[in-house]
Design a protein around this motif. Structure first.
Motif, PDB file in Angstrom:
ATOM      1  N   ARG A 170      38.178  39.722  57.531  1.00 45.22           N
ATOM      2  CA  ARG A 170      38.785  40.126  58.799  1.00 45.22           C
ATOM      3  C   ARG A 170      38.695  39.008  59.829  1.00 45.22           C
ATOM      4  O   ARG A 170      37.831  38.148  59.764  1.00 45.22           O
ATOM      5  CB  ARG A 170      38.139  41.406  59.330  1.00 45.22           C
ATOM      6  N   GLU A 171      39.602  39.047  60.787  1.00 48.81           N
ATOM      7  CA  GLU A 171      39.618  38.056  61.864  1.00 48.81           C
ATOM      8  C   GLU A 171      38.548  38.410  62.881  1.00 48.81           C
ATOM      9  O   GLU A 171      38.510  39.523  63.399  1.00 48.81           O
ATOM     10  CB  GLU A 171      40.983  38.052  62.544  1.00 48.81           C
ATOM     11  N   LEU A 172      37.672  37.477  63.158  1.00 50.22           N
ATOM     12  CA  LEU A 172      36.616  37.702  64.143  1.00 50.22           C
ATOM     13  C   LEU A 172      37.149  37.361  65.529  1.00 50.22           C
ATOM     14  O   LEU A 172      37.802  36.346  65.722  1.00 50.22           O
ATOM     15  CB  LEU A 172      35.395  36.847  63.828  1.00 50.22           C
ATOM     16  N   ARG A 173      36.870  38.240  66.471  1.00 49.12           N
ATOM     17  CA  ARG A 173      37.293  38.011  67.846  1.00 49.12           C
ATOM     18  C   ARG A 173      36.091  38.155  68.752  1.00 49.12           C
ATOM     19  O   ARG A 173      35.890  39.193  69.384  1.00 49.12           O
ATOM     20  CB  ARG A 173      38.379  39.007  68.233  1.00 49.12           C
ATOM     21  N   PRO A 174      35.274  37.107  68.837  1.00 50.40           N
ATOM     22  CA  PRO A 174      34.076  37.212  69.666  1.00 50.40           C
ATOM     23  C   PRO A 174      34.436  37.340  71.144  1.00 50.40           C
ATOM     24  O   PRO A 174      35.484  36.884  71.588  1.00 50.40           O
ATOM     25  CB  PRO A 174      33.328  35.913  69.387  1.00 50.40           C
TER      26      PRO A 174
ATOM     27  N   LEU B 274      35.522  50.476  64.246  1.00 52.11           N
ATOM     28  CA  LEU B 274      36.316  49.471  63.538  1.00 52.11           C
ATOM     29  C   LEU B 274      37.361  50.131  62.649  1.00 52.11           C
ATOM     30  O   LEU B 274      38.526  49.740  62.639  1.00 52.11           O
ATOM     31  CB  LEU B 274      35.393  48.573  62.694  1.00 52.11           C
ATOM     32  N   ARG B 275      36.969  51.159  61.919  1.00 56.58           N
ATOM     33  CA  ARG B 275      37.911  51.781  60.983  1.00 56.58           C
ATOM     34  C   ARG B 275      39.015  52.547  61.693  1.00 56.58           C
ATOM     35  O   ARG B 275      40.119  52.668  61.174  1.00 56.58           O
ATOM     36  CB  ARG B 275      37.193  52.661  59.977  1.00 56.58           C
ATOM     37  N   THR B 276      38.745  53.067  62.892  1.00 61.47           N
ATOM     38  CA  THR B 276      39.790  53.780  63.621  1.00 61.47           C
ATOM     39  C   THR B 276      40.688  52.832  64.409  1.00 61.47           C
ATOM     40  O   THR B 276      41.838  53.162  64.667  1.00 61.47           O
ATOM     41  CB  THR B 276      39.189  54.829  64.573  1.00 61.47           C
ATOM     42  N   ALA B 277      40.185  51.659  64.770  1.00 55.21           N
ATOM     43  CA  ALA B 277      40.965  50.720  65.571  1.00 55.21           C
ATOM     44  C   ALA B 277      41.781  49.748  64.730  1.00 55.21           C
ATOM     45  O   ALA B 277      42.809  49.255  65.190  1.00 55.21           O
ATOM     46  CB  ALA B 277      40.038  49.933  66.494  1.00 55.21           C
ATOM     47  N   ASP B 278      41.354  49.463  63.518  1.00 59.28           N
ATOM     48  CA  ASP B 278      42.024  48.452  62.693  1.00 59.28           C
ATOM     49  C   ASP B 278      42.767  49.116  61.537  1.00 59.28           C
ATOM     50  O   ASP B 278      42.144  49.659  60.626  1.00 59.28           O
ATOM     51  CB  ASP B 278      40.993  47.461  62.145  1.00 59.28           C
ATOM     52  N   PRO B 279      44.107  49.061  61.550  1.00 59.75           N
ATOM     53  CA  PRO B 279      44.867  49.688  60.466  1.00 59.75           C
ATOM     54  C   PRO B 279      44.678  49.003  59.109  1.00 59.75           C
ATOM     55  O   PRO B 279      45.001  49.579  58.078  1.00 59.75           O
ATOM     56  CB  PRO B 279      46.322  49.584  60.929  1.00 59.75           C
ATOM     57  N   ALA B 280      44.115  47.801  59.103  1.00 63.67           N
ATOM     58  CA  ALA B 280      43.882  47.094  57.843  1.00 63.67           C
ATOM     59  C   ALA B 280      42.610  47.571  57.130  1.00 63.67           C
ATOM     60  O   ALA B 280      42.370  47.196  55.979  1.00 63.67           O
ATOM     61  CB  ALA B 280      43.791  45.590  58.103  1.00 63.67           C
TER      62      ALA B 280
END
Length: 85
Positions: A68-72, A35-41
């Motif tokens: 954060r926006e959830l994308r199931p 998550l931390r490497t994929a999401d710049p936020a």
């Protein structure tokens, strides 16, 4: 005699490493790393001067995690089986 040590950064909040952060959020360390490497936020780490360890402010990461926006993923159990050709 005055104290000549540098003051501890109290205003930054509690700083924890990635493993401790994963436990705090109830997720795996591997998923949190992804998550931390994929999401710049994702909040930036706060390295102490002279250290190679990355640590994060728990309050900042909690706020990010809740907002954060959830994308199931797509539910495949509700689709009819694919017809064989």
């Amino acid at each position: 005699m005055p104290d000549e040590r540098e003051p501890d950064p109290v205003d930054e909040g509690e700083l924890v490493n990635l493993s401790q952060l994963a436990v705090e959020l109830g997720v795996t360390r591997q998923w949190l790393h992804k998550l931390r490497t994929a999401d710049p936020a994702f909040p930036a780490s706060k390295r102490q001067p002279g250290s190679t360890r990355e640590v994060w402010d728990v309050a900042q990461v909690r706020a990010y995690y809740r907002g954060r926006e959830l994308r199931p993923g797509e539910r495949t159990d509700l689709k009819p089986p694919a017809a064989d050709a």
